[in-house]
Write an enzyme that holds these catalytic residues in place. Sequence first.
Site, mmCIF file in Angstrom:
data_model
loop_
_atom_site.group_PDB
_atom_site.id
_atom_site.type_symbol
_atom_site.label_atom_id
_atom_site.label_comp_id
_atom_site.label_asym_id
_atom_site.label_seq_id
_atom_site.Cartn_x
_atom_site.Cartn_y
_atom_site.Cartn_z
ATOM 1 C CB SER A 49 -0.761 0.390 1.088
ATOM 2 O OG SER A 49 -1.629 0.998 0.990
ATOM 3 C CD GLU A 50 -1.051 3.911 -3.060
ATOM 4 O OE1 GLU A 50 -1.178 2.747 -3.185
ATOM 5 O OE2 GLU A 50 -1.776 4.494 -3.781
ATOM 6 C CG ASN A 51 -0.513 3.865 3.520
ATOM 7 O OD1 ASN A 51 -1.130 3.410 2.663
ATOM 8 N ND2 ASN A 51 -1.436 3.964 5.003
ATOM 9 C CB SER A 91 6.245 3.960 -0.087
ATOM 10 O OG SER A 91 4.800 3.361 -0.125
#
Lengths: 214, 226
Positions: A49-51, A91
């Site tokens: 997840s990009e966070n 990320s």
Amino acid sequence: MDTTTWSRPQMAARLAADIPEGWYVNLGIGIPTMVADHVPLEREVVFQSENGVLGMGPAPPSEQIDPWLINAGKQPITLRQGGAFVHHADSFAMIRGGHLDLCVLGAFEVAQNGDLANWATSENDTAPAIGGAMDLAAGSRRVWVLMEHTTKEGRSKLVRRCSYPLTALGCVRRVYTNLAVLDVTEDGFTVLDLAPGLTRDELAAKTDAPLHFA
Amino acid sequence: MIDKIVRGIAEAMAGIADGSTILLGGFGAVGQPDQLIDGLIEQGARDLTIVANNAGTGRTGLARLMELGRVRRIICSFPRSVGSVVFEELYRAGRIELEIVPQGTLAERMRAAGAGIGAFFTPTAYGTLLARGKETREIGGRPQVLEYALGGDVALIEAWQADRWGNLTYRKSGRNFNAVMATAATLTIAQTHHVVDLGALDPEAIVTPGIYVDRVVLVPYGERRA
């Protein structure tokens, strides 16, 4: 005869069946998020997840929600054994550095050359929001789109040329819709699979681009 | 003796000038330094440029700061989200400038600023509206867009643990932009849920070393805004 279409969970399951063990995968917001529900935990696929979450697990029961643990859609999640946290630049290094095997995105339009439009519906959109879509589309090794075949008004979302502002050029490799699974090839859209009961002609009638059949 | 721990929010926010560029940590509400934002509202600096992933929700925090007319410009990747009513009103009325940046480019521009890199080329956004007017070049057979470093005068961030040297850890996905922004500002101010003795943090687990941090203020978990 009535044709059958795939439901959203069926579309997600159809796509999930094509993800092999060992892939690192980012799922976009919306229908793509449902794909994770259809990959059994024993098939070890690592969701990013990009966070800053690598190794995202399923949503927790409400009493186990941790306010500091969310996905990019801002929903509560869990971390699997073997998971890791990183900061945003790391990320996106995973994303932009070509380390993800697959990114699954929703779309407004996909063109027969693989162009993707999924963030704004006009050049004068009031305050459009891009998030990580351009990074994911440009940086992932593969981009698969999971979307309804047509808009609510019945207009084809598979097109000869995108009319909406682009997210990235020529990035889409495969499209999963409620009617079909199609690869984007040098010749355009090639149909790999049809929803049960749907004929080639019916699919062609709902698609605003030439179709080839594998 | 180095001691970066300050006694309260007002001391933490001292000296932030009008016209500053403020890097604001967090992804949505997670990792967002709520008390420092309230402190900034209290402190009074105006004509601010805010760099954040989102453009605030509801009418508190960043949304309140904008509603008070203190923000001239916002640089973010995802301004429009559930409850971003203040931003949308101001934007429609032409009362706030917006620069939309792809999320990875936003993070990397700050990473570059923190690492002393002036600019970089990236394939992200090539051929799109967000690359309009930007220099492009083909590198390694791929067309790429020139993006400049983005540093701040001030970074406001949320940590989980801190010591008096300003070494920081974060909690889970609360790390997000915080660790990057800490490196990219002239003055980095952290609110932390725990202050621990120097030496108590495992050196292998410190995410932001104190060299990047100027002020630390203790805001325990229980005092988090509902």
